[in-house]
Design a protein around this motif. Sequence first.
Motif, PDB file in Angstrom:
ATOM      1  N   PRO A 219      13.149  26.001 -18.605  1.00 28.47           N
ATOM      2  CA  PRO A 219      14.050  26.045 -17.390  1.00 28.47           C
ATOM      3  C   PRO A 219      13.474  24.858 -16.111  1.00 28.47           C
ATOM      4  N   PHE A 220      12.171  24.889 -16.154  1.00 26.62           N
ATOM      5  CA  PHE A 220      11.416  24.051 -15.078  1.00 26.62           C
ATOM      6  C   PHE A 220      11.599  22.377 -15.575  1.00 26.62           C
ATOM      7  N   LEU A 221      11.972  22.282 -16.807  1.00 25.83           N
ATOM      8  CA  LEU A 221      12.217  20.941 -17.408  1.00 25.83           C
ATOM      9  C   LEU A 221      13.768  20.497 -17.068  1.00 25.83           C
ATOM     10  N   LEU A 222      14.395  21.606 -17.075  1.00 27.35           N
ATOM     11  CA  LEU A 222      15.897  21.342 -16.745  1.00 27.35           C
ATOM     12  C   LEU A 222      15.841  20.912 -15.140  1.00 27.35           C
ATOM     13  N   ALA A 223      15.104  21.981 -14.358  1.00 25.01           N
ATOM     14  CA  ALA A 223      15.129  21.501 -12.822  1.00 25.01           C
ATOM     15  C   ALA A 223      14.589  20.204 -12.535  1.00 25.01           C
ATOM     16  N   LEU A 224      13.882  19.777 -13.492  1.00 27.79           N
ATOM     17  CA  LEU A 224      13.192  18.326 -12.975  1.00 27.79           C
ATOM     18  C   LEU A 224      13.967  17.332 -13.254  1.00 27.79           C
ATOM     19  N   VAL A 225      14.977  17.215 -14.531  1.00 20.00           N
ATOM     20  CA  VAL A 225      15.757  16.266 -14.707  1.00 20.00           C
ATOM     21  C   VAL A 225      17.193  16.430 -14.508  1.00 20.00           C
ATOM     22  N   VAL A 226      17.916  17.511 -14.183  1.00 28.90           N
ATOM     23  CA  VAL A 226      19.250  17.862 -14.069  1.00 28.90           C
ATOM     24  C   VAL A 226      19.408  18.138 -12.408  1.00 28.90           C
ATOM     25  N   PRO A 227      19.989  16.846 -11.813  1.00 28.32           N
ATOM     26  CA  PRO A 227      20.222  17.163 -10.420  1.00 28.32           C
ATOM     27  C   PRO A 227      21.157  18.521 -10.034  1.00 28.32           C
ATOM     28  N   GLY A 228      20.842  19.066  -9.192  1.00 31.91           N
ATOM     29  CA  GLY A 228      21.742  20.357  -8.758  1.00 31.91           C
ATOM     30  C   GLY A 228      21.267  21.786  -9.474  1.00 31.91           C
TER      31      GLY A 228
END
Length: 203
Positions: A89-98
């Motif tokens: 989840p944090f990896l997604l938050a890092l690379v996916v805007p929004g």
Amino acid sequence: MTITDRLIAPNATRSEAALCYSAAAVGAVTAGLLAKNSSVLVIVVVTLVGFDLFGGAVVNATASAKRWFHRPGRDARHHLAFVAIHVQPFLLALVVPGFGWWTAAAIYGFVLAAAVVVTSAPDALRTPIAFAATVFGVAITTHARGALVPALVRTRPADQTAPRPPAAGTGRAHDARVTDRARFPGSVRSLCHDDLHGSARVR
């Protein structure tokens, strides 16, 4: 150890390996298609996360994985550490805007808390508690999907270009539709239908 020993478990059967790799491949393709119009970095990360989550869910249900991860000498600390290192989840938050950090923290925190509850419960209650946690987890991740899907849609290269003038004959009807969409951006279904024109709909 072979790659299958590491990703699934030692002594996994051919049927188990085929099922786990098939699920992982489907997850990777599905996630990659969802992010196909995003940047290369987003596509790579989302595809890898899909591979790991889809494949890992099936791996955890195999008999060989159960034997391996519950072998003598393994206790609650090992199980919790295994859950804690899954920081997708944090990896997604890092690379996916929004896709926000609070959303990532909520998903990660719930999964870790559920793991604590399951490992602390009596053996006879662990399975039903785990299923209950899964149901609530699906509800949370479904809500989070409302943040992830528009985030991936908004990262399309087309969003970075200047808007085209309306075609002749569209006039105020076109302007009103754009205004309504901007005013009510929460309809992911209409965004997917109007903007993606029949592309694969997200589950």
